[in-house]
Design an enzyme around this catalytic site. Structure first.
Site, PDB file in Angstrom:
ATOM      1  CB  SER A   1      -0.860  -0.017   1.273  1.00  0.00           C
ATOM      2  OG  SER A   1      -1.413   1.243   1.515  1.00  0.00           O
TER       3      SER A   1
ATOM      4  CD  GLU B   1      -2.306   5.267   4.451  1.00  0.00           C
ATOM      5  OE1 GLU B   1      -2.034   5.495   5.631  1.00  0.00           O
ATOM      6  OE2 GLU B   1      -2.679   6.142   3.668  1.00  0.00           O
TER       7      GLU B   1
ATOM      8  CE1 TYR C   1      -3.948  -1.739   5.679  1.00  0.00           C
ATOM      9  CE2 TYR C   1      -3.006   0.302   4.853  1.00  0.00           C
ATOM     10  CZ  TYR C   1      -3.575  -0.933   4.616  1.00  0.00           C
ATOM     11  OH  TYR C   1      -3.771  -1.353   3.319  1.00  0.00           O
TER      12      TYR C   1
HETATM   13  P1  NAP Z   1     -11.338  -4.867   1.965  1.00  0.00           P
HETATM   14  O1  NAP Z   1     -12.515  -4.542   1.092  1.00  0.00           O
HETATM   15  O2  NAP Z   1     -11.285  -4.313   3.345  1.00  0.00           O
HETATM   16  O3  NAP Z   1     -11.250  -6.472   2.041  1.00  0.00           O
HETATM   17  C1  NAP Z   1     -10.417  -7.105   2.969  1.00  0.00           C
HETATM   18  C2  NAP Z   1     -10.594  -8.609   2.850  1.00  0.00           C
HETATM   19  O4  NAP Z   1      -9.732  -9.273   3.786  1.00  0.00           O
HETATM   20  C3  NAP Z   1     -12.017  -9.114   3.148  1.00  0.00           C
HETATM   21  O5  NAP Z   1     -12.340 -10.138   2.239  1.00  0.00           O
HETATM   22  C4  NAP Z   1     -11.871  -9.702   4.550  1.00  0.00           C
HETATM   23  O6  NAP Z   1     -12.797 -10.724   4.839  1.00  0.00           O
HETATM   24  C5  NAP Z   1     -10.471 -10.293   4.456  1.00  0.00           C
HETATM   25  N1  NAP Z   1      -9.841 -10.580   5.761  1.00  0.00           N
HETATM   26  C6  NAP Z   1      -9.563  -9.705   6.738  1.00  0.00           C
HETATM   27  N2  NAP Z   1      -8.941 -10.341   7.746  1.00  0.00           N
HETATM   28  C7  NAP Z   1      -8.827 -11.645   7.396  1.00  0.00           C
HETATM   29  C8  NAP Z   1      -8.280 -12.801   8.019  1.00  0.00           C
HETATM   30  N3  NAP Z   1      -7.729 -12.767   9.239  1.00  0.00           N
HETATM   31  N4  NAP Z   1      -8.321 -13.990   7.355  1.00  0.00           N
HETATM   32  C9  NAP Z   1      -8.901 -14.052   6.137  1.00  0.00           C
HETATM   33  N5  NAP Z   1      -9.447 -12.995   5.501  1.00  0.00           N
HETATM   34  C10 NAP Z   1      -9.402 -11.816   6.126  1.00  0.00           C
HETATM   35  O7  NAP Z   1      -9.986  -4.447   1.238  1.00  0.00           O
HETATM   36  P2  NAP Z   1      -9.703  -4.035  -0.308  1.00  0.00           P
HETATM   37  O8  NAP Z   1      -9.956  -2.594  -0.474  1.00  0.00           O
HETATM   38  O9  NAP Z   1     -10.339  -5.023  -1.179  1.00  0.00           O
HETATM   39  O10 NAP Z   1      -8.118  -4.203  -0.354  1.00  0.00           O
HETATM   40  C11 NAP Z   1      -7.507  -5.462  -0.669  1.00  0.00           C
HETATM   41  C12 NAP Z   1      -6.099  -5.487  -0.116  1.00  0.00           C
HETATM   42  O11 NAP Z   1      -5.346  -4.438  -0.718  1.00  0.00           O
HETATM   43  C13 NAP Z   1      -5.969  -5.276   1.372  1.00  0.00           C
HETATM   44  O12 NAP Z   1      -4.866  -6.036   1.810  1.00  0.00           O
HETATM   45  C14 NAP Z   1      -5.663  -3.799   1.515  1.00  0.00           C
HETATM   46  O13 NAP Z   1      -4.977  -3.552   2.717  1.00  0.00           O
HETATM   47  C15 NAP Z   1      -4.804  -3.593   0.293  1.00  0.00           C
HETATM   48  N6  NAP Z   1      -4.822  -2.260  -0.297  1.00  0.00           N
HETATM   49  C16 NAP Z   1      -5.997  -1.653  -0.584  1.00  0.00           C
HETATM   50  C17 NAP Z   1      -5.982  -0.418  -1.195  1.00  0.00           C
HETATM   51  C18 NAP Z   1      -7.269   0.289  -1.567  1.00  0.00           C
HETATM   52  O14 NAP Z   1      -7.219   1.496  -1.806  1.00  0.00           O
HETATM   53  N7  NAP Z   1      -8.382  -0.423  -1.652  1.00  0.00           N
HETATM   54  C19 NAP Z   1      -4.763   0.196  -1.516  1.00  0.00           C
HETATM   55  C20 NAP Z   1      -3.573  -0.475  -1.227  1.00  0.00           C
HETATM   56  C21 NAP Z   1      -3.610  -1.712  -0.620  1.00  0.00           C
HETATM   57  P3  NAP Z   1     -14.233 -10.438   5.541  1.00  0.00           P
HETATM   58  O15 NAP Z   1     -15.187 -10.171   4.403  1.00  0.00           O
HETATM   59  O16 NAP Z   1     -14.493 -11.711   6.250  1.00  0.00           O
HETATM   60  O17 NAP Z   1     -14.069  -9.256   6.441  1.00  0.00           O
HETATM   61  O1  F7E Z   2      -9.076   8.047   3.885  1.00  0.00           O
HETATM   62  C1  F7E Z   2      -9.426  11.618   4.940  1.00  0.00           C
HETATM   63  C2  F7E Z   2      -8.520  10.737   5.794  1.00  0.00           C
HETATM   64  O2  F7E Z   2     -10.121   6.028   4.879  1.00  0.00           O
HETATM   65  C3  F7E Z   2      -8.546   8.887   2.882  1.00  0.00           C
HETATM   66  C4  F7E Z   2      -7.238   2.026   2.459  1.00  0.00           C
HETATM   67  O3  F7E Z   2      -7.748   1.331   1.351  1.00  0.00           O
HETATM   68  O4  F7E Z   2      -6.045   3.533   1.027  1.00  0.00           O
HETATM   69  C5  F7E Z   2      -6.992   3.479   2.067  1.00  0.00           C
HETATM   70  O5  F7E Z   2      -6.517   4.170   3.209  1.00  0.00           O
HETATM   71  C6  F7E Z   2      -8.279  10.279   3.425  1.00  0.00           C
HETATM   72  C7  F7E Z   2      -7.502  10.314   4.753  1.00  0.00           C
HETATM   73  O6  F7E Z   2      -8.376   5.794   3.038  1.00  0.00           O
HETATM   74  C8  F7E Z   2     -12.729  11.454   6.395  1.00  0.00           C
HETATM   75  O7  F7E Z   2      -7.993  11.484   6.889  1.00  0.00           O
HETATM   76  C9  F7E Z   2     -11.361  13.001   5.758  1.00  0.00           C
HETATM   77  O8  F7E Z   2      -6.502  11.300   4.670  1.00  0.00           O
HETATM   78  O9  F7E Z   2     -10.587   6.585   2.472  1.00  0.00           O
HETATM   79  P1  F7E Z   2      -9.628   6.589   3.582  1.00  0.00           P
HETATM   80  P2  F7E Z   2      -6.840   5.723   3.477  1.00  0.00           P
HETATM   81  O10 F7E Z   2      -6.640   5.943   4.917  1.00  0.00           O
HETATM   82  O11 F7E Z   2      -6.065   6.553   2.521  1.00  0.00           O
HETATM   83  C10 F7E Z   2      -4.765   2.966   1.342  1.00  0.00           C
HETATM   84  C11 F7E Z   2      -3.900   3.071   0.124  1.00  0.00           C
HETATM   85  C12 F7E Z   2      -4.868   1.606   1.914  1.00  0.00           C
HETATM   86  O12 F7E Z   2      -3.978   0.785   1.720  1.00  0.00           O
HETATM   87  C13 F7E Z   2      -5.941   1.371   2.904  1.00  0.00           C
HETATM   88  O13 F7E Z   2      -6.206  -0.024   3.058  1.00  0.00           O
HETATM   89  O14 F7E Z   2      -9.525  10.905   3.711  1.00  0.00           O
HETATM   90  N1  F7E Z   2     -10.758  11.805   5.512  1.00  0.00           N
HETATM   91  N2  F7E Z   2     -12.559  12.810   6.314  1.00  0.00           N
HETATM   92  C14 F7E Z   2     -11.595  10.813   5.895  1.00  0.00           C
HETATM   93  N3  F7E Z   2     -11.460   9.475   5.815  1.00  0.00           N
HETATM   94  C15 F7E Z   2     -12.496   8.728   6.277  1.00  0.00           C
HETATM   95  N4  F7E Z   2     -12.397   7.394   6.197  1.00  0.00           N
HETATM   96  N5  F7E Z   2     -13.632   9.295   6.798  1.00  0.00           N
HETATM   97  C16 F7E Z   2     -13.800  10.660   6.889  1.00  0.00           C
HETATM   98  O15 F7E Z   2     -14.818  11.163   7.356  1.00  0.00           O
END
Ligand code: NAP
Ligand code: F7E
Length: 324
Positions: free
Chosen positions: A125, A127, A149
């Site tokens: 990520s 992050e 995270y």
């Molecule tokens: P998500 O919607 O939160 O999905 C997370 C998945 O992980 C769900 O299927 C959840 O299952 C499963 N899970 C959590 N804990 C587990 C465990 N202990 N054992 C087995 N399964 C488990 O996340 P996403 O947005 O699809 O992201 C996919 C991956 O990419 C994650 O690793 C996330 O950190 C990473 N990522 C996401 C982003 C983004 O912007 N979306 C960016 C960079 C990296 P349940 O349905 O049972 O909860």
């Molecule tokens: O926040 C700001 C908050 O929760 C984005 C995950 O998929 O992407 C995701 O992480 C920004 C932050 O995502 C609210 O402070 C303002 O700056 O949508 P977010 P995230 O933290 O960037 C990365 C790449 C991952 O890997 C993670 O798994 O938005 N913000 N106001 C807020 N955010 C939330 N959630 N709610 C608010 O009300």
């Protein structure tokens, strides 16, 4: 050619559902690992019922991972499972470390001992860049994570690289910037905004509490990003890649576009609630996907405004139908 088999952890999540669709469209046999739950909803993959095979397992349970690899004998393993919500990682830092960091080692160990020929994708990520040390961020930018995270993901990245170098596994770390879709969880900022805009438009609520509107993110479309994951595992060499749009936008711009889509003025509805402000913020993310473009032939297709409008439109339909 023999049918390829893939195993996806996190198949019930946003990315898992898009990746399963993509792999099915390419003729893969798709297996997904799911956690045991008292109520199995699996909403994001309901439409794939009968096309994919689901198996119980948990990243916390090493033996369940090895058993699953033995059973499914995958050619490719996509490790998407994680505790993925940044604010929760301050409330449950140990659990986040167990899932998001050590879970990667458990899977890599299971692969090493039971299925070393499988190609492995780790969902890393942006992050990890946190308090950014370089703009834009590339594969060579040092990490400075700002949340438990981000710290856990940095561990997951390094252990993936380490297992590649130590044991010659085909293991890659995809450093993906934020990617969104109508299937995004409701707590993430894009979906929180688009869902609540739909409710406000339809007269179901008046106000929307938000956190830091100045934070900047590089937001892309999840459907585009899972294609980059797949491409990484088709390369002759295992390498790490940044996947991003190379555009950055503020949360304020997101809010403006979403409200404008339904003809409303955001300033009449949005207020700042300190409960949504984080203990440490990632202020500016913008990725440079040049390597992904050159080596993978990958480029984002959906841009920011189109993405936000797609999500608002989808939420309007959902809320009208009484769904979440
Ligand atoms: P998500 O919607 O939160 O999905 C997370 C998945 O992980 C769900 O299927 C959840 O299952 C499963 N899970 C959590 N804990 C587990 C465990 N202990 N054992 C087995 N399964 C488990 O996340 P996403 O947005 O699809 O992201 C996919 C991956 O990419 C994650 O690793 C996330 O950190 C990473 N990522 C996401 C982003 C983004 O912007 N979306 C960016 C960079 C990296 P349940 O349905 O049972 O909860
Ligand atoms: O926040 C700001 C908050 O929760 C984005 C995950 O998929 O992407 C995701 O992480 C920004 C932050 O995502 C609210 O402070 C303002 O700056 O949508 P977010 P995230 O933290 O960037 C990365 C790449 C991952 O890997 C993670 O798994 O938005 N913000 N106001 C807020 N955010 C939330 N959630 N709610 C608010 O009300």
């Amino acid at each position: 050619m023999a049918t390829k088999r893939a195993l996806i952890t996190g198949i019930t999540g946003q990315d898992g559902s898009y990746l399963a669709e993509l792999l099915l469209s390419k003729g893969y046999e798709v297996h997904g690992m799911v956690r045991r739950s008292s109520e199995e909803k699996f909403e994001r993959i309901q439409h794939l019922h009968g096309k994919i095979q689901l198996h119980q397992g948990d990243l916390l349970d090493q033996f369940s991972l090895a058993a699953l690899l033995n059973l499914t004998k995958p050619d490719e393993v996509y490790n998407l499972a994680a505790q993925s919500f940044v604010p929760t990682s301050w409330n449950q830092p140990v659990l986040t470390g167990e899932f998001t960091a050590l879970g990667v080692t458990k899977m890599l160990e299971a692969i090493r001992h039971t299925r070393p020929e499988a190609r492995f994708y780790q969902a890393s990520s942006s992050e990890m860049f946190g308090k950014v040390l370089e703009v834009p961020q590339t594969e060579d930018t040092p990490f400075y994570p700002r949340s438990p995270y981000g710290v856990a993901k940095a561990y997951g990245h390094h252990i993936t690289v380490n297992y590649r170098e130590s044991f010659n596994l085909f293991a890659v770390s995809g450093i993906l910037f934020n990617h969104e879709s109508p299937r995004r969880g409701l707590e993430f900022v894009t979906r929180k905004v688009t869902y609540n805009v739909a409710r406000i438009k339809l007269g179901l609520q008046e106000k929307l509490p938000m956190g830091n509107l100045d934070a900047k993110r590089d937001w892309g479309f999840a459907g585009d990003y899972v294609d980059a994951m797949w491409r990484m595992l088709q390369q002759p060499q295992a390498e790490d890649y940044v996947v991003a749009t190379n555009e950055t936008h503020t949360v304020r711009e997101l809010v403006e576009i979403a409200f404008a889509r339904v003809g409303l003025d955001w300033e009449k509805h949005v207020f700042i609630d300190p409960a949504f402000v984080r203990p440490a913020e990632v202020d500016l993310l913008i990725g440079d996907p040049a390597k992904a473009k050159t080596k993978l032939g990958w480029e984002p297709k959906v841009r920011f405004k189109e993405l936000v409008e797609m999500m608002v439109d989808a939420d309007l339909e959902r809320v009208k139908a009484g769904q979440r």
